[in-house]
Design a protein around this motif. Structure first.
Motif, short mmCIF file in Angstrom:
data_model
loop_
_atom_site.label_atom_id
_atom_site.label_comp_id
_atom_site.label_asym_id
_atom_site.label_seq_id
_atom_site.Cartn_x
_atom_site.Cartn_y
_atom_site.Cartn_z
N ILE A 171 9.87 13.25 -8.25
CA ILE A 171 9.41 12.23 -7.29
C ILE A 171 10.27 10.97 -7.34
CG2 ILE A 171 7.04 13.08 -7.46
CD1 ILE A 171 6.43 10.32 -8.89
N TYR A 172 11.21 10.93 -8.27
CA TYR A 172 11.95 9.70 -8.55
C TYR A 172 12.64 9.11 -7.31
CZ TYR A 172 14.60 6.30 -11.20
OH TYR A 172 15.10 5.12 -11.69
N ASP A 173 13.42 9.91 -6.60
CA ASP A 173 14.19 9.39 -5.47
C ASP A 173 13.27 8.84 -4.37
OD1 ASP A 173 16.57 9.93 -6.75
OD2 ASP A 173 16.89 11.83 -5.68
N ALA A 174 12.22 9.57 -4.07
CA ALA A 174 11.28 9.11 -3.04
C ALA A 174 10.59 7.82 -3.47
CB ALA A 174 10.25 10.19 -2.74
N VAL A 175 10.24 7.72 -4.75
CA VAL A 175 9.60 6.51 -5.25
C VAL A 175 10.58 5.34 -5.20
CG1 VAL A 175 8.57 5.40 -7.27
CG2 VAL A 175 7.94 7.74 -6.67
N LEU B 44 -1.47 -0.02 -6.04
CA LEU B 44 -0.92 0.40 -4.75
C LEU B 44 -2.00 0.93 -3.81
CD1 LEU B 44 2.29 2.22 -6.08
CD2 LEU B 44 2.16 -0.04 -5.00
N HIS B 45 -3.26 0.66 -4.15
CA HIS B 45 -4.41 1.04 -3.32
C HIS B 45 -4.59 2.55 -3.21
CE1 HIS B 45 -4.73 -3.19 -2.26
NE2 HIS B 45 -3.42 -3.15 -2.04
N VAL B 46 -4.28 3.25 -4.30
CA VAL B 46 -4.47 4.69 -4.39
C VAL B 46 -5.55 4.95 -5.44
CG1 VAL B 46 -3.37 6.89 -5.02
CG2 VAL B 46 -2.04 5.12 -3.82
N VAL B 47 -6.41 5.91 -5.18
CA VAL B 47 -7.47 6.26 -6.13
C VAL B 47 -6.98 7.43 -6.98
CG1 VAL B 47 -9.85 7.04 -6.39
CG2 VAL B 47 -9.25 5.46 -4.54
N PRO B 48 -6.74 7.18 -8.29
CA PRO B 48 -6.30 8.27 -9.17
C PRO B 48 -7.44 9.26 -9.40
CG PRO B 48 -6.51 6.20 -10.40
CD PRO B 48 -6.84 5.90 -8.98
N LYS C 71 0.86 -1.18 0.00
CA LYS C 71 0.00 0.00 0.00
C LYS C 71 0.90 1.23 0.00
CE LYS C 71 -3.81 2.24 2.19
NZ LYS C 71 -4.93 2.21 3.06
N ALA C 72 0.62 2.15 -0.91
CA ALA C 72 1.44 3.36 -1.05
C ALA C 72 1.30 4.27 0.15
CB ALA C 72 1.03 4.12 -2.31
N SER C 73 2.40 4.92 0.49
CA SER C 73 2.37 5.96 1.52
C SER C 73 1.65 7.18 0.93
CB SER C 73 3.79 6.35 1.92
OG SER C 73 4.42 7.02 0.85
N GLU C 74 1.34 8.12 1.79
CA GLU C 74 0.71 9.36 1.33
C GLU C 74 1.64 10.11 0.37
OE1 GLU C 74 -1.08 13.49 3.18
OE2 GLU C 74 -1.21 11.66 4.39
N GLU C 75 2.94 10.11 0.67
CA GLU C 75 3.91 10.79 -0.19
C GLU C 75 3.97 10.16 -1.58
OE1 GLU C 75 8.63 12.10 -0.36
OE2 GLU C 75 7.99 10.65 1.15
N LEU C 76 4.00 8.84 -1.63
CA LEU C 76 4.02 8.15 -2.92
C LEU C 76 2.73 8.42 -3.69
CD1 LEU C 76 5.26 6.21 -4.98
CD2 LEU C 76 4.37 4.30 -3.61
N ALA C 77 1.60 8.37 -3.00
CA ALA C 77 0.31 8.63 -3.64
C ALA C 77 0.27 10.04 -4.23
CB ALA C 77 -0.83 8.44 -2.63
N LYS C 78 0.73 11.03 -3.47
CA LYS C 78 0.73 12.42 -3.96
C LYS C 78 1.66 12.59 -5.15
CE LYS C 78 -0.61 14.85 0.24
NZ LYS C 78 -0.19 15.80 1.29
N GLY C 79 2.81 11.95 -5.09
CA GLY C 79 3.76 12.03 -6.19
C GLY C 79 3.21 11.44 -7.48
#
Length: 152
Positions: free
Chosen positions: A113-117, A65-69, A2-10
């Protein structure tokens, strides 16, 4: 996973810029005029096709990743980072400059967002790499429409 909030926002930021890139590509495709019109007109279809392909890939990865686009027009207009395109007809030279700028801005969003991803979900970086590679190639090809040779 499951994606973190940061990954989802990115990923959402990448998604909206890809959608906007596709929309701007079509707007330019319909309204470009001038020298080398047909070549650029056809290249813009390649930009649009790439943007649409990558939009779908990113949105589907988000769902995995359980994120809603969120690809609603209101979201795109409020959050896309690309500059607003001009209204009306635009010359081939202007179109080249605007398209290259939109491609480069979209790549910058992906690189941002690359490094965080990579730290959280290395598998997703494979998708980001494909976006970067294709959009940078398209930027080079579109930009070449304006370049002059210096050979005799």
């Amino acid at each position: 996973m499951k994606a973190s909030e940061e990954l989802a926002k990115g990923l959402q930021a990448v998604l909206v810029d890809l959608i906007e890139l596709g929309l701007q590509g079509k707007q330019a495709h319909w309204n470009v005029v001038g020298t080398n019109f047909r070549d650029l007109h056809l290249q813009l279809d390649e930009v649009v096709a790439a943007a649409r392909l990558h939009t779908d890939v990113i949105a589907e990865r988000m769902r995995a990743l359980h994120v809603v686009p969120d690809g609603r027009t209101v979201t795109i207009s409020k959050t896309a980072s690309l500059a607003e395109p001009p209204e009306g007809l635009i010359t081939t030279g202007q179109t080249v400059d605007l398209t290259v700028a939109a491609l480069e801005k979209t790549v910058a969003t992906v690189r941002g967002i690359y490094d965080a991803v990579e730290e959280e979900d290395p598998a997703t970086t494979d998708l980001l790499n494909q976006i970067i590679l294709q959009l940078e190639q398209l930027a080079w090809m579109v930009h070449a429409e304006k370049l002059k040779t210096t050979q005799p």
